[in-house]
Every structure is written in structure tokens, then in C-alpha cells.
Design a protein around this motif. Structure first.
Motif, mmCIF file in Angstrom:
data_model
loop_
_atom_site.group_PDB
_atom_site.id
_atom_site.type_symbol
_atom_site.label_atom_id
_atom_site.label_comp_id
_atom_site.label_asym_id
_atom_site.label_seq_id
_atom_site.Cartn_x
_atom_site.Cartn_y
_atom_site.Cartn_z
ATOM 1 N N TYR A 7 -8.342 -2.275 -0.213
ATOM 2 C CA TYR A 7 -7.778 -1.559 0.938
ATOM 3 C C TYR A 7 -8.528 -2.006 2.179
ATOM 4 C CZ TYR A 7 -6.336 2.435 3.842
ATOM 5 O OH TYR A 7 -5.835 3.233 4.843
ATOM 6 N N THR A 8 -7.827 -2.604 3.147
ATOM 7 C CA THR A 8 -8.475 -3.197 4.319
ATOM 8 C C THR A 8 -7.812 -2.728 5.619
ATOM 9 O OG1 THR A 8 -7.109 -5.192 3.974
ATOM 10 C CG2 THR A 8 -9.376 -5.227 3.123
ATOM 11 N N SER A 31 -5.586 -6.390 1.150
ATOM 12 C CA SER A 31 -5.820 -7.818 0.978
ATOM 13 C C SER A 31 -5.862 -8.123 -0.509
ATOM 14 C CB SER A 31 -7.134 -8.238 1.640
ATOM 15 O OG SER A 31 -7.090 -8.012 3.037
ATOM 16 N N ARG A 79 -15.466 -1.969 8.456
ATOM 17 C CA ARG A 79 -15.705 -1.768 7.018
ATOM 18 C C ARG A 79 -14.814 -2.679 6.176
ATOM 19 N NH1 ARG A 79 -16.208 3.665 8.851
ATOM 20 N NH2 ARG A 79 -14.082 4.205 8.209
ATOM 21 N N SER A 80 -13.610 -2.957 6.662
ATOM 22 C CA SER A 80 -12.720 -3.866 5.940
ATOM 23 C C SER A 80 -13.276 -5.285 5.923
ATOM 24 C CB SER A 80 -11.324 -3.850 6.574
ATOM 25 O OG SER A 80 -10.696 -2.594 6.380
ATOM 26 N N THR A 91 -6.038 -8.720 8.838
ATOM 27 C CA THR A 91 -7.383 -8.157 8.893
ATOM 28 C C THR A 91 -8.402 -9.182 9.367
ATOM 29 O OG1 THR A 91 -6.904 -6.521 7.188
ATOM 30 C CG2 THR A 91 -9.199 -7.046 7.536
ATOM 31 N N HIS A 117 0.841 -1.206 0.000
ATOM 32 C CA HIS A 117 0.000 0.000 0.000
ATOM 33 C C HIS A 117 0.871 1.250 0.000
ATOM 34 C CE1 HIS A 117 -2.816 3.095 1.433
ATOM 35 N NE2 HIS A 117 -3.691 2.390 0.756
ATOM 36 N N HIS A 177 -2.838 -1.469 5.288
ATOM 37 C CA HIS A 177 -3.143 -2.879 5.046
ATOM 38 C C HIS A 177 -3.970 -3.045 3.775
ATOM 39 C CE1 HIS A 177 -4.206 -7.036 5.716
ATOM 40 N NE2 HIS A 177 -3.579 -7.063 6.872
ATOM 41 N N GLY A 201 -5.699 0.302 -3.434
ATOM 42 C CA GLY A 201 -6.917 -0.496 -3.378
ATOM 43 C C GLY A 201 -7.723 -0.295 -4.641
ATOM 44 N N LYS A 241 -12.932 1.427 10.945
ATOM 45 C CA LYS A 241 -12.349 1.059 9.650
ATOM 46 C C LYS A 241 -12.217 -0.457 9.535
ATOM 47 C CE LYS A 241 -9.782 5.357 8.894
ATOM 48 N NZ LYS A 241 -8.434 5.967 8.758
ATOM 49 N N TRP A 242 -11.901 -1.110 10.639
ATOM 50 C CA TRP A 242 -11.755 -2.561 10.617
ATOM 51 C C TRP A 242 -13.087 -3.225 10.252
ATOM 52 C CZ3 TRP A 242 -7.725 -4.894 14.376
ATOM 53 C CH2 TRP A 242 -7.411 -6.203 13.993
ATOM 54 N N GLU A 302 -15.679 -5.470 3.265
ATOM 55 C CA GLU A 302 -15.026 -5.594 1.962
ATOM 56 C C GLU A 302 -14.687 -7.050 1.659
ATOM 57 O OE1 GLU A 302 -14.099 -3.446 -0.573
ATOM 58 O OE2 GLU A 302 -15.429 -2.021 0.402
#
Length: 313
Positions: free
Chosen positions: A157-158, A167, A207-208, A181, A97, A165, A142, A204-205, A211
Motif C-alpha cells: 500500500y503506497t 505498488s 512513508r510510501s 508514487t 486497492h 495507490h 497491501g 503518507k507519501w 516502503e
């Protein structure tokens, strides 16, 4: 491909147990077979590099066969060996990233931060972390589609565990290379988060995890440790633990106990839960892998930053 500490987890995808500090089932690296070479997802810390190279040799491979390194993030247990590998093969292209790219090119700030956590134990735990030449680095944000000959990977983007981070999703084979993640799961046991400083973010975690779920992978490939096939259950358990741990740490801050005392109490809480469901050997593996006291400090920093932001909007 067959060798000790190596297992095929999907077509053209092999798990390599890095046997970190002599401990199996702690840190995994993933080898991706490509026409004319291989890619490595998270080569691990340089202290484990002799194991990685030995297992590559057992597979009839060497550093010269590595074409790409895909980093989920730049923490030492995932990315530490990268610069050393590029030093041995200048053709390796490193994907990371964009927030982490500058630290791969100049790791001085990253190493100062890590030294505050690990002190005099840095060298023993992680070994060297060498810079990667800028021309070898490909920054990601991402949303990219990576195509390596016949293999395609989608980048997401995670953040949450780390602000840098990402994935990687091999949608054709239903694989998700999720770094930290998706947390830690050892020997088909409990799913636990890893929440060290400096940039844990629970919103944010969450939301990841959304994803990851929306891509409907068939298999999560964890760095700690190995494949997990019960996707809905796994991510659901992780959400529960993130919320619960966040509440436990928030409550400890409200009691105004000292940080070291609160970290000890949190460690005891985590270990007590694990001992209720796992054999002692697996409990010790979890402790070595995710260091509960550091997870307390990461969540405490998250709550303190939130409180400061509310006071200074």
C-alpha cells in the motif's frame, strides 16, 4: 517480443508506449508474460486503447490473451481503459486497492470529480471510463502475495499521490511497478512529483517511499515514463522536490493571492526550473504529463485540510 513503441525492460516484462494523444514517452503500460496469457499493469486511458490493442496485435496478442489487469490506482490516465477491456473479455480479473474498487464498479463519483478538473476537455483527454462488473474485481489492502503461475508479486500500500495507490513488486526480477508514487522521469531527466487533487498527503507519501526503499528493487518501472535504475538517487530527488514544492505552495497560500494566480506562478516556477536543465522538447513532455497547475491545487488542498484539522481536532 519486438514491435514499434515496445521494449523489453526485464525478463518476461515489456513496456508499451501508449503514445498518448500522439505524444511518445508520456504514458507507459507494462505487459507481463504468463503461461497461457498476459497481465497488464495500468492499461492507460481508453482514448489510447487503439494504440495498446494495435501494439498487442503486432506482438501476436489480443484482448483474449489478457488474464489479469493490475491497477496501481484508478486515475484516468492509468485505469480508464479497464472497463472497456473487461467488456471485451469477461474473464479478465482486475486487481485494485479496496478504496478504489467501488469506483471501478461505479465510476460516477470519480468522473464527477475529474470533470471539475478537466471540464469540457474530459472526452478528448481520456475517452470513456466504463464500469467493471463487481465479480471481475479483486480488492487489495497491501501485504498480499499474488501468484500468477510461475510469477509472484508482492503488493504494498503506497498512498500519498492517491489514497488508493498500491505498488507491485516482482522481487525475483528486482522490479517495482510504482505507478505515480515514484513520480515522473522522462528521457533520464529530472524526477518530479505529480500532486493533483483530491488526496495528496506528504506524510503518507514519505512513508510510501520508505516502503519502496526497504524492498531494495533494482529497477523502478514508472508509468511516466519507463525504467529508472538509479533507485537511491531517484527517490532522494523525489523527496527533495516533494518537500520543496510543498513549501512553495504553503508560502503562496500565506500570501493570500488568488488560487488561479498562485497556480500560474507555480507553473512558471516549475517550467523555469526545467528549462534550466532540459531541452524544450522534454520540458513540453513534462508539462503535458504532470500539469503543474493541477499540482499546485493538489498541494493547496493538502495544506488547507491540515489547517482545518488543527482548528477542529
Amino acid at each position: 517480443m519486438n514491435a514499434a513503441g515496445v521494449s523489453v525492460v526485464a525478463p518476461q516484462t515489456t513496456l508499451i508506449d501508449l503514445e498518448y494523444l500522439g505524444n511518445p514517452s508520456t504514458i507507459a503500460s507494462y505487459l507481463l508474460e504468463l503461461p497461457g496469457g498476459i497481465a497488464i499493469v495500468d492499461p492507460g486511458p481508453s482514448v489510447a486503447l487503439p494504440v495498446l490493442l494495435s501494439k498487442l496485435r503486432n506482438l501476436g496478442l489480443s484482448v483474449e490473451d489478457i488474464r489479469f489487469i493490475l491497477l496501481t490506482h484508478i486515475h484516468l490516465d492509468h485505469a480508464g481503459a479497464t472497463g472497456t477491456l473487461v467488456g471485451q473479455n469477461s474473464r479478465i480479473r482486475v486487481f485494485v486497492h479496496e478504496f478504489g474498487a467501488k469506483h471501478m464498479a461505479d465510476p460516477s463519483k470519480l468522473l464527477r470529480s475529474a470533470e471539475r478538473l478537466y471540464g469540457d476537455d474530459m472526452k478528448r483527454l481520456w475517452g470513456d471510463f466504463r464500469a467493471v462488473p463487481v465479480q471481475n474485481i479483486q480488492g487489495l489492502s497491501g501485504g498480499e502475495q499474488l501468484k500468477f503461475d510461475s510469477r509472484k508479486f508482492e503488493v504494498a500500500y503506497t498512498p500519498g499521490h492517491a489514497s488508493h495507490h498500491v505498488s507491485y513488486f516482482d522481487l525475483r526480477n528486482g522490479l517495482a511497478f510504482v505507478g505515480d508514487t515514484a513520480g515522473v522521469r522522462i528521457s533520464h531527466g529530472a524526477v518530479l512529483p505529480v500532486t493533483p487533487p483530491p488526496d495528496i498527503d506528504l506524510e503518507k507519501w514519505s512513508r510510501s517511499l520508505d516502503e519502496i526503499e526497504k524492498r531494495k528493487p533494482e529497477r523502478l518501472l514508472l508509468t511516466h515514463f519507463g525504467p529508472s535504475d538509479v533507485i537511491g538517487w531517484h527517490l532522494g530527488q523525489l523527496r527533495i522536490k516533494l518537500n520543496r514544492w510543498g513549501a512553495v505552495v504553503r508560502d503562496s497560500l500565506q500570501r493570500n493571492d488568488s488560487d488561479p494566480q498562485s497556480a500560474i506562478e507555480f507553473t512558471n516556477y516549475v517550467v523555469r526550473e526545467l528549462k534550466g536543465i532540459l531541452p524544450e522538447e522534454d520540458v513540453q513532455r513534462y508539462e503535458r504529463t504532470m500539469t503543474p497547475s493541477l499540482s499546485w491545487y493538489g498541494l493547496a488542498r493538502y495544506w488547507r485540510k491540515r489547517a482545518e484539522a488543527q482548528l477542529n481536532p
